[in-house]
Design a protein around this motif. Structure first.
Motif, mmCIF file in Angstrom:
data_model
loop_
_atom_site.group_PDB
_atom_site.id
_atom_site.type_symbol
_atom_site.label_atom_id
_atom_site.label_comp_id
_atom_site.label_asym_id
_atom_site.label_seq_id
_atom_site.Cartn_x
_atom_site.Cartn_y
_atom_site.Cartn_z
ATOM 1 N N ASN A 243 0.862 -1.179 0.000
ATOM 2 C CA ASN A 243 0.000 0.000 0.000
ATOM 3 C C ASN A 243 0.898 1.227 0.000
ATOM 4 O O ASN A 243 1.655 1.444 0.943
ATOM 5 N N THR A 244 0.828 1.991 -1.062
ATOM 6 C CA THR A 244 1.661 3.172 -1.195
ATOM 7 C C THR A 244 0.920 4.223 -2.013
ATOM 8 O O THR A 244 -0.279 4.074 -2.255
ATOM 9 N N ASN A 245 1.626 5.282 -2.418
ATOM 10 C CA ASN A 245 0.935 6.383 -3.073
ATOM 11 C C ASN A 245 1.098 6.352 -4.590
ATOM 12 O O ASN A 245 1.769 5.482 -5.146
ATOM 13 N N THR A 246 0.501 7.325 -5.245
ATOM 14 C CA THR A 246 0.428 7.325 -6.709
ATOM 15 C C THR A 246 1.699 7.845 -7.385
ATOM 16 O O THR A 246 1.744 7.941 -8.611
ATOM 17 N N ARG A 247 2.730 8.144 -6.609
ATOM 18 C CA ARG A 247 3.997 8.558 -7.236
ATOM 19 C C ARG A 247 4.790 7.357 -7.769
ATOM 20 O O ARG A 247 5.824 7.521 -8.405
ATOM 21 N N TYR A 248 4.278 6.171 -7.479
ATOM 22 C CA TYR A 248 4.843 4.949 -8.053
ATOM 23 C C TYR A 248 3.824 4.354 -9.019
ATOM 24 O O TYR A 248 2.620 4.509 -8.840
ATOM 25 N N LEU A 249 4.319 3.669 -10.032
ATOM 26 C CA LEU A 249 3.413 3.019 -10.976
ATOM 27 C C LEU A 249 2.789 1.785 -10.339
ATOM 28 O O LEU A 249 3.470 0.990 -9.685
ATOM 29 N N HIS A 250 1.491 1.645 -10.536
ATOM 30 C CA HIS A 250 0.790 0.441 -10.074
ATOM 31 C C HIS A 250 -0.455 0.271 -10.936
ATOM 32 O O HIS A 250 -1.169 1.241 -11.213
ATOM 33 N N GLU A 251 -0.740 -0.955 -11.366
ATOM 34 C CA GLU A 251 -1.835 -1.153 -12.314
ATOM 35 C C GLU A 251 -3.219 -1.055 -11.680
ATOM 36 O O GLU A 251 -4.211 -0.831 -12.380
ATOM 37 N N ASN A 252 -3.329 -1.195 -10.353
ATOM 38 C CA ASN A 252 -4.657 -1.159 -9.724
ATOM 39 C C ASN A 252 -5.413 0.117 -10.044
ATOM 40 O O ASN A 252 -6.616 0.097 -10.324
ATOM 41 N N SER B 76 -14.204 11.629 -18.500
ATOM 42 C CA SER B 76 -13.129 10.711 -18.883
ATOM 43 C C SER B 76 -11.859 10.818 -18.060
ATOM 44 O O SER B 76 -10.898 10.096 -18.313
ATOM 45 N N VAL B 77 -11.821 11.696 -17.052
ATOM 46 C CA VAL B 77 -10.605 11.883 -16.250
ATOM 47 C C VAL B 77 -10.950 11.746 -14.773
ATOM 48 O O VAL B 77 -11.875 12.402 -14.282
ATOM 49 N N CYS B 78 -10.189 10.897 -14.060
ATOM 50 C CA CYS B 78 -10.438 10.628 -12.639
ATOM 51 C C CYS B 78 -9.389 11.292 -11.753
ATOM 52 O O CYS B 78 -8.195 11.303 -12.084
ATOM 53 N N TYR B 79 -9.839 11.797 -10.611
ATOM 54 C CA TYR B 79 -8.957 12.218 -9.521
ATOM 55 C C TYR B 79 -9.441 11.473 -8.277
ATOM 56 O O TYR B 79 -10.564 11.720 -7.809
ATOM 57 N N PHE B 80 -8.604 10.587 -7.733
ATOM 58 C CA PHE B 80 -9.031 9.805 -6.576
ATOM 59 C C PHE B 80 -8.672 10.512 -5.275
ATOM 60 O O PHE B 80 -7.571 11.051 -5.116
ATOM 61 N N VAL B 81 -9.639 10.499 -4.365
ATOM 62 C CA VAL B 81 -9.482 11.132 -3.060
ATOM 63 C C VAL B 81 -9.954 10.143 -1.994
ATOM 64 O O VAL B 81 -10.056 8.941 -2.267
ATOM 65 N N CYS B 82 -10.232 10.642 -0.787
ATOM 66 C CA CYS B 82 -10.534 9.723 0.314
ATOM 67 C C CYS B 82 -11.943 9.864 0.895
ATOM 68 O O CYS B 82 -12.307 9.105 1.793
ATOM 69 N N SER B 83 -12.717 10.814 0.405
ATOM 70 C CA SER B 83 -14.063 10.997 0.948
ATOM 71 C C SER B 83 -14.890 11.840 -0.003
ATOM 72 O O SER B 83 -14.355 12.498 -0.907
ATOM 73 N N GLY B 84 -16.179 11.879 0.246
ATOM 74 C CA GLY B 84 -17.054 12.732 -0.534
ATOM 75 C C GLY B 84 -16.750 14.200 -0.313
ATOM 76 O O GLY B 84 -16.846 15.013 -1.236
ATOM 77 N N SER B 85 -16.397 14.560 0.928
ATOM 78 C CA SER B 85 -16.026 15.955 1.205
ATOM 79 C C SER B 85 -14.800 16.353 0.402
ATOM 80 O O SER B 85 -14.755 17.437 -0.204
ATOM 81 N N ASN C 246 -2.464 13.536 -3.657
ATOM 82 C CA ASN C 246 -3.257 13.120 -2.505
ATOM 83 C C ASN C 246 -2.571 11.913 -1.889
ATOM 84 O O ASN C 246 -2.433 10.868 -2.539
ATOM 85 N N THR C 247 -2.114 12.023 -0.656
ATOM 86 C CA THR C 247 -1.304 10.977 -0.030
ATOM 87 C C THR C 247 -1.943 9.603 -0.122
ATOM 88 O O THR C 247 -1.290 8.609 -0.432
ATOM 89 N N PHE C 248 -3.245 9.533 0.156
ATOM 90 C CA PHE C 248 -3.916 8.238 0.198
ATOM 91 C C PHE C 248 -4.829 7.984 -1.001
ATOM 92 O O PHE C 248 -5.200 6.843 -1.274
ATOM 93 N N GLY C 249 -5.242 9.035 -1.694
ATOM 94 C CA GLY C 249 -6.149 8.864 -2.821
ATOM 95 C C GLY C 249 -5.551 8.000 -3.914
ATOM 96 O O GLY C 249 -4.449 8.247 -4.387
ATOM 97 N N GLY C 250 -6.278 6.970 -4.320
ATOM 98 C CA GLY C 250 -5.831 6.097 -5.403
ATOM 99 C C GLY C 250 -4.777 5.083 -5.011
ATOM 100 O O GLY C 250 -4.145 4.481 -5.895
ATOM 101 N N ASN C 251 -4.603 4.841 -3.715
ATOM 102 C CA ASN C 251 -3.615 3.833 -3.309
ATOM 103 C C ASN C 251 -4.068 2.432 -3.725
ATOM 104 O O ASN C 251 -5.259 2.210 -3.974
ATOM 105 N N PRO C 252 -3.159 1.465 -3.826
ATOM 106 C CA PRO C 252 -3.524 0.134 -4.344
ATOM 107 C C PRO C 252 -4.610 -0.577 -3.551
ATOM 108 O O PRO C 252 -5.449 -1.272 -4.135
#
Length: 476
Positions: free
Chosen positions: A116-125, A142-151, A344-350
């Motif tokens: 479990n790490t951040n998006t600064r590394y490549l990961h296929e998940n 067509s473009v996603c930004y992953f975050v950690c909550s609805g807020s 985002n530190t946690f957004g989009g983690n594996p």
């Protein structure tokens, strides 16, 4: 082996009767002398936990129900308290595909044990999940930004809108709630016009709530939708007269804190047209109603035959795991790519992506959108039958498994019945069914269960509600 007994058994009693039976039954351990350290640790009592909360947590954290629940386990559409009593969960739209779904638990554990790490590394998940998610959305989203909550999602949507348009002002619907950050409290009349709120800021413009039951215009037709959308147009004109320009219009596809209000036909289509003509972008807040809950469609905005410029999502996305997302167009994403890094530190983690992907798999493989549609229609039919029987029920509305029951003391004046709503929610809890109340007048019973909720659950809910409504204190 029940020893030819049915319905009762020696030594078995309701948890609520425990203290009575303990007071009249001899403790067998007086003879057995089993050491106390051989017994499971009972943990803290509900009273001790409540005391700890009051001592160590913020006092404005709310707790549901007059008699608080000590919940320790969840499974499917059920929650279980410390005594093992099951509660049918009719209000948890976070554990969307059922509490503790084994497929999610398995995949979360598998990925968590690996990385479990951040998006600064490549990961296929993150790519696999983005592709699955975008497959559910119409072009040009067509473009996603992953975050950690609805807020977080709505906060980022606000930044996107302002960066793209170069404007600051936002239109929101009265009684809306869009999140708990400072910026979003300012976009939430549900909060800023309530206790502790500081009122409306100059950059915020409030459109009249398009409530076809209690509002200025009655009904849910296209004509009514156009009339309420014209209120949005008027808000835009007033802003322009004061030298202000609109960056965005934020709207839920069905209004949650506004009282489970279903929008009149065409409301969003006409409102979006007015906003776009004024140079603003349209944001659909799907945090509460997305991911198949409305039944007829995967996303609530589709029920209004519109495609927003930005979609925000959260709550059900991770089935209890904190995930959120903003999806937008390439054009808006290009504007946001202005030289400032987005991270985002946690957004989009594996792990989050593995969980989010699992939720989409379950909705599809277990046909839960279809279940939300069929069970929701069944439940609505049963509730409408109750409405014919009891004057206290003024209106029943909803889509799929997102339903509101508005209680009134008088069907002509629409005098709200908030005390009765609270009483019913607590009484249902005592009967083993969890719902809640909402709306600006606190008189709407809200139903938004996990979408594994079935017709048997609907029958139990309606039968229990029927029994409560027969009580003399609820007769009008």
């Amino acid at each position: 082996d029940m020893l030819d007994r049915e319905g009762e058994f020696p030594g078995v009693a309701y948890a609520s009767q425990r203290n009575i039976w303990l007071s009249i039954c001899v403790d067998p351990n007086l003879i057995l002398n089993i050491p106390q350290n051989k017994f499971p640790d009972p943990g803290k009592s509900a009273e001790e936990i409540l005391y700890g909360r009051r001592q160590k947590l913020g006092h404005n954290l709310s707790i549901s129900y007059a008699e608080h629940l000590h919940i320790v386990r969840g499974d499917g559409q059920y929650l279980y308290d410390i005594n093992g009593r099951a509660y049918l969960d009719g209000v948890n739209n976070v554990c969307h595909v059922g509490h503790s779904h084994p497929y999610i638990v398995k995949n979360a554990y598998k990925q968590m044990a690996l990385l479990n790490t951040n998006t600064r590394y490549l990961h296929e998940n993150i790519i696999q999940y983005a592709e699955k998610l975008l497959d559910t959305l119409p072009d040009p989203l067509s473009v996603c930004y992953f975050v950690c909550s609805g807020s977080e999602a709505n906060e980022l949507a606000l930044r996107l809108a302002r960066t793209h348009t170069g404007h600051k002002d936002v239109i929101v619907i009265d009684s809306a709630y869009h999140g708990n950050s400072s910026s979003l409290i300012n976009l939430s009349p549900y909060k800023f016009n309530s206790n502790g709120g500081q009122g409306k800021k100059k950059h915020v413009h409030i459109a009249q709530i398009p409530d076809g039951y209690r509002g200025e215009y009655k009904g849910y037709t296209k004509e009514v939708g156009a009339l309420y959308a014209n209120k949005v147009k008027n808000v835009i004109s007033e802003a322009h007269e004061n030298g202000r320009n609109i960056a965005a219009f934020f709207s839920e596809s069905i209004l949650g804190c506004g009282g489970q209000v279903v929008l009149p036909e065409g409301y969003l289509k006409e409102s979006f047209k007015h906003v776009r003509e004024a140079g603003g972008v349209c944001v659909s807040d799907e945090v509460q109603v997305g991911f198949g809950r409305v039944g007829t469609h995967f996303w609530g905005f589709e029920s209004q035959d519109v495609v927003p410029d930005i979609v925000t999502m959260g709550k059900p996305m991770g089935n209890g795991h904190p995930i959120g997302c903003v999806v937008t167009t390439q054009e808006i994403a290009n504007s946001f790519n202005n030289g400032m890094e987005y991270f985002n530190t946690f957004g989009g983690n594996p792990v989050s992506c593995a969980i989010g992907s699992s939720v989409l798999d379950i909705i599809k493989n277990e046909e839960l959108q279809e279940n939300a549609h069929e069970c929701g229609e069944y439940l609505m039919k049963k509730l409408l039958e109750l409405k014919e029987k009891y004057q206290l029920i003024g209106n029943v509305r909803g889509l799929g498994l997102f339903i509101g029951i508005e209680l009134v003391l008088n069907r002509d004046t629409l005098e709200p019945a908030p005390l009765e709503a609270t009483y019913i929610a607590n009484k249902l809890k005592d009967m083993g069914i969890l719902i809640s109340t909402d709306g600006p007048l606190h008189n709407v019973l809200k139903l938004k269960p996990p979408i594994v909720f079935n017709t048997n659950d609907a029958d139990l809910l309606v039968e229990s509600l029927d029994l409560i409504l027969q009580e003399n204190c609820l007769r009008i």
